[in-house]
Scaffold this motif. Structure first.
Motif, PDB file in Angstrom:
ATOM      1  N   ARG A   1       0.831  -1.210   0.000  1.00  0.00           N
ATOM      2  CA  ARG A   1       0.000   0.000   0.000  1.00  0.00           C
ATOM      3  C   ARG A   1       0.864   1.258   0.000  1.00  0.00           C
ATOM      4  O   ARG A   1       0.562   2.240  -0.687  1.00  0.00           O
ATOM      5  N   ILE A   2       1.957   1.237   0.763  1.00  0.00           N
ATOM      6  CA  ILE A   2       2.874   2.388   0.783  1.00  0.00           C
ATOM      7  C   ILE A   2       3.504   2.589  -0.591  1.00  0.00           C
ATOM      8  O   ILE A   2       3.621   3.720  -1.084  1.00  0.00           O
ATOM      9  N   ASN A   3       3.913   1.481  -1.226  1.00  0.00           N
ATOM     10  CA  ASN A   3       4.493   1.585  -2.564  1.00  0.00           C
ATOM     11  C   ASN A   3       3.528   2.234  -3.548  1.00  0.00           C
ATOM     12  O   ASN A   3       3.917   3.090  -4.360  1.00  0.00           O
ATOM     13  N   ARG A   4       2.264   1.821  -3.483  1.00  0.00           N
ATOM     14  CA  ARG A   4       1.257   2.384  -4.397  1.00  0.00           C
ATOM     15  C   ARG A   4       1.030   3.863  -4.112  1.00  0.00           C
ATOM     16  O   ARG A   4       0.857   4.668  -5.036  1.00  0.00           O
ATOM     17  N   THR A   5       1.028   4.231  -2.846  1.00  0.00           N
ATOM     18  CA  THR A   5       0.827   5.632  -2.473  1.00  0.00           C
ATOM     19  C   THR A   5       1.973   6.506  -2.974  1.00  0.00           C
ATOM     20  O   THR A   5       1.766   7.611  -3.490  1.00  0.00           O
ATOM     21  N   LEU A   6       3.208   5.988  -2.829  1.00  0.00           N
ATOM     22  CA  LEU A   6       4.383   6.759  -3.243  1.00  0.00           C
ATOM     23  C   LEU A   6       4.407   7.005  -4.749  1.00  0.00           C
ATOM     24  O   LEU A   6       4.986   7.996  -5.215  1.00  0.00           O
ATOM     25  N   LYS A   7       3.777   6.116  -5.511  1.00  0.00           N
ATOM     26  CA  LYS A   7       3.765   6.290  -6.965  1.00  0.00           C
ATOM     27  C   LYS A   7       2.977   7.517  -7.401  1.00  0.00           C
ATOM     28  O   LYS A   7       3.210   8.068  -8.482  1.00  0.00           O
ATOM     29  N   ILE A   8       2.027   7.939  -6.577  1.00  0.00           N
ATOM     30  CA  ILE A   8       1.171   9.070  -6.979  1.00  0.00           C
ATOM     31  C   ILE A   8       1.565  10.369  -6.263  1.00  0.00           C
ATOM     32  O   ILE A   8       0.905  11.391  -6.453  1.00  0.00           O
ATOM     33  N   ILE A   9       2.627  10.316  -5.451  1.00  0.00           N
ATOM     34  CA  ILE A   9       3.098  11.527  -4.766  1.00  0.00           C
ATOM     35  C   ILE A   9       4.422  11.967  -5.390  1.00  0.00           C
ATOM     36  O   ILE A   9       5.385  11.193  -5.411  1.00  0.00           O
ATOM     37  N   PRO A  10       4.510  13.172  -5.918  1.00  0.00           N
ATOM     38  CA  PRO A  10       5.767  13.639  -6.516  1.00  0.00           C
ATOM     39  C   PRO A  10       6.902  13.642  -5.488  1.00  0.00           C
ATOM     40  O   PRO A  10       6.692  13.938  -4.311  1.00  0.00           O
ATOM     41  N   GLN A  11       8.112  13.313  -5.947  1.00  0.00           N
ATOM     42  CA  GLN A  11       9.270  13.259  -5.057  1.00  0.00           C
ATOM     43  C   GLN A  11       9.535  14.616  -4.392  1.00  0.00           C
ATOM     44  O   GLN A  11       9.928  14.679  -3.230  1.00  0.00           O
ATOM     45  N   GLU A  12       9.315  15.710  -5.135  1.00  0.00           N
ATOM     46  CA  GLU A  12       9.564  17.025  -4.554  1.00  0.00           C
ATOM     47  C   GLU A  12       8.608  17.312  -3.393  1.00  0.00           C
ATOM     48  O   GLU A  12       8.957  18.002  -2.430  1.00  0.00           O
ATOM     49  N   THR A  13       7.393  16.768  -3.475  1.00  0.00           N
ATOM     50  CA  THR A  13       6.432  16.942  -2.376  1.00  0.00           C
ATOM     51  C   THR A  13       6.897  16.203  -1.132  1.00  0.00           C
ATOM     52  O   THR A  13       6.809  16.722  -0.016  1.00  0.00           O
ATOM     53  N   LEU A  14       7.409  14.976  -1.328  1.00  0.00           N
ATOM     54  CA  LEU A  14       7.931  14.205  -0.201  1.00  0.00           C
ATOM     55  C   LEU A  14       9.109  14.925   0.442  1.00  0.00           C
ATOM     56  O   LEU A  14       9.198  15.025   1.666  1.00  0.00           O
ATOM     57  N   ALA A  15      10.022  15.434  -0.391  1.00  0.00           N
ATOM     58  CA  ALA A  15      11.203  16.110   0.126  1.00  0.00           C
ATOM     59  C   ALA A  15      10.839  17.400   0.858  1.00  0.00           C
ATOM     60  O   ALA A  15      11.391  17.716   1.921  1.00  0.00           O
ATOM     61  N   LYS A  16       9.890  18.129   0.300  1.00  0.00           N
ATOM     62  CA  LYS A  16       9.470  19.405   0.894  1.00  0.00           C
ATOM     63  C   LYS A  16       8.869  19.210   2.272  1.00  0.00           C
ATOM     64  O   LYS A  16       9.042  20.041   3.176  1.00  0.00           O
ATOM     65  N   ASN A  17       8.171  18.102   2.469  1.00  0.00           N
ATOM     66  CA  ASN A  17       7.488  17.845   3.739  1.00  0.00           C
ATOM     67  C   ASN A  17       8.297  16.961   4.685  1.00  0.00           C
ATOM     68  O   ASN A  17       7.789  16.543   5.733  1.00  0.00           O
ATOM     69  N   GLY A  18       9.550  16.688   4.315  1.00  0.00           N
ATOM     70  CA  GLY A  18      10.416  15.938   5.217  1.00  0.00           C
ATOM     71  C   GLY A  18      10.094  14.461   5.327  1.00  0.00           C
ATOM     72  O   GLY A  18      10.285  13.867   6.398  1.00  0.00           O
ATOM     73  N   TYR A  19       9.598  13.855   4.246  1.00  0.00           N
ATOM     74  CA  TYR A  19       9.305  12.427   4.238  1.00  0.00           C
ATOM     75  C   TYR A  19      10.255  11.717   3.264  1.00  0.00           C
ATOM     76  O   TYR A  19       9.968  11.610   2.072  1.00  0.00           O
ATOM     77  N   PRO A  20      11.407  11.259   3.743  1.00  0.00           N
ATOM     78  CA  PRO A  20      12.383  10.603   2.854  1.00  0.00           C
ATOM     79  C   PRO A  20      11.999   9.160   2.556  1.00  0.00           C
ATOM     80  O   PRO A  20      12.777   8.236   2.779  1.00  0.00           O
ATOM     81  N   LEU A  21      10.788   8.960   2.085  1.00  0.00           N
ATOM     82  CA  LEU A  21      10.305   7.613   1.809  1.00  0.00           C
ATOM     83  C   LEU A  21      10.600   7.219   0.369  1.00  0.00           C
ATOM     84  O   LEU A  21      10.629   8.064  -0.524  1.00  0.00           O
ATOM     85  N   LYS A  22      10.791   5.933   0.148  1.00  0.00           N
ATOM     86  CA  LYS A  22      10.966   5.437  -1.211  1.00  0.00           C
ATOM     87  C   LYS A  22      10.358   4.045  -1.313  1.00  0.00           C
ATOM     88  O   LYS A  22      10.299   3.300  -0.328  1.00  0.00           O
ATOM     89  N   ALA A  23       9.910   3.731  -2.503  1.00  0.00           N
ATOM     90  CA  ALA A  23       9.275   2.432  -2.721  1.00  0.00           C
ATOM     91  C   ALA A  23      10.300   1.309  -2.545  1.00  0.00           C
ATOM     92  O   ALA A  23      11.478   1.475  -2.859  1.00  0.00           O
TER      93      ALA A  23
END
Length: 392
Positions: free
Chosen positions: A287-309
């Motif tokens: 589920r996390i992998n699927r969620t990360l596919k629809i969230i731009p990397q810049e959005t993750l970085a901007k909000n401090g979430y260093p997550l990756k599939a």
């Protein structure tokens, strides 16, 4: 030769693969069949494909052998095959009248006395397993392999009876750090025989083991995130070898034929311990992998979430192991059959419990063959996943 070299370069440049082997007593023979198939399909001379190896319960024992032979994956698998193909119950727990019945009588007496007897109490005495592991597992080799670069990390998970925590003991490279999450921690420590005995101590069946200040039991208990240790240790991809079928349950409930036996309840409990958490954790990861596919990397970085599939593959039995156990239950020593018969384990409804205790070579060989076949059916995908490309 050129193809093999290029394949090795590709495999080494990809994110490291963490091998996760879960628990399940004698069911862990299935993992050996999977490993045998992987040994066969990997190119000759290929390096150890699993720089991070994590094991729980009986899976910790298989993992330890691979970690001690991290410089030679093929040799490690051969050593596992030699033991599992020729297993007998007496190599794991005492099956003589005094050892089995005497131990179970003490267990019952302790229950009747309100737990006032001193010393370890369990249904079976697994001291033969300690002797077997002491002879065949070269624990100092783990740190040598890490220092030589053959292995990044090796981890064994146990369950603390006092703290209620799932504790992952690990050895690894210097840059790794301990972790602490809800009900689970990671602690750096040289791995030895007590860790394997604790991690594989099936609740009620085998005695807990003291490590430092606390007694520990089977690592699958309270392990709410089985894939987490490998990720903490730096794995970017995961290969999970389970010992129960991963399947969707039918909404149609079958009528019961009678009150469940103690063995049926025990088998259900063991399945809950060994299988449920893995299914939930893998579903969460997907589920996390699927969620990360629809969230731009810049959005993750901007909000401090260093997550990756995290790419992963799961290998589990294509046939219920309880069915295979029912076919081989008669191979158990007479004393053990008599003991299990008292709780209904020798009936078809109790075969689930038997599947965890049936350390006999015919049953183990059947599981090895099943694991081998299930893996070979996915060989092309697994070769691609491990970075070697399909061999045709």
């Amino acid at each position: 030769m050129m193809v093999t070299s290029m394949a090795n370069d590709s495999a080494s440049s990809a994110p490291p693969v963490g091998l996760i082997m879960t628990g399940g007593g004698a069911r862990a023979a299935y993992q050996v069949g999977v490993l045998r198939a992987l040994q066969e399909i990997l190119p000759k001379g290929a390096r150890n494909p699993f720089p991070i190896i994590c094991g729980t319960s009986a899976g910790a024992i298989n993992a330890a052998v691979l970690a001690t032979d991290a410089m030679n994956f093929h040799r490690g698998v051969r050593r596992l095959m030699t033991v599992w193909k020729n297993f007998h119950v007496e190599q794991v727990y005492r099956a003589d009248a005094w050892g089995a019945l005497g131990n179970s009588a003490r267990w019952l007496l302790t229950a009747l006395s309100g737990g006032n007897l001193e010393g370890p109490v369990s249904l079976l005495d697994n001291s033969p397993l300690a002797e077997l592991l002491g002879r065949h597992v070269d624990f100092p080799a783990i740190s040598r392999n890490i220092a030589a670069g053959h292995l990044r990390a090796f981890a064994v998970t146990c369950s603390g009876y006092t703290s209620g925590q799932s504790v992952t003991f690990y050895e690894g490279s210097a840059q790794l750090a301990d972790w602490e999450r809800a009900r689970r921690v990671g602690v750096a420590m040289p791995i030895g025989l007590p860790h394997l005995m604790a991690s594989s101590a099936l609740p009620f069946i085998f005695p807990p083991v003291r490590i430092n200040r606390e007694y520990f039991g089977d690592g699958s208990m309270r392990q709410i995130a089985p894939v987490s240790p490998a990720l903490h240790l730096g794995a970017g991809r995961l290969l999970v070898i389970g010992v129960g079928r991963q399947e969707r349950q039918s909404a149609v409930r079958q009528p019961s034929n009678g009150y469940p036996s103690l063995a049926q309840i025990a088998g259900h409990t063991l399945d809950s311990i060994f299988l449920d958490a893995l299914e939930v954790d893998l579903e969460r990861l997907q589920r996390i992998n699927r969620t990360l596919k629809i969230i731009p990397q810049e959005t993750l970085a901007k909000n401090g979430y260093p997550l990756k599939a995290v790419e992963f593959r799961v290998l589990t039995p294509s046939v219920p192991l309880s069915q295979i156990a029912a076919q081989h239950a008669h191979e158990l020593p007479r004393v053990i059959r008599s003991l299990l018969r008292t709780v209904g384990a020798m009936k078809s409804t109790g075969s689930n419990l038997v599947s965890y205790l049936l350390f006999e070579k015919a049953y183990c060989r059947a599981l090895i063959q099943l694991g081998y076949g299930d893996t070979m059916a996915q060989r092309d995908d697994l070769m691609d996943f491990l970075g070697y490309g399909s061999r045709r």
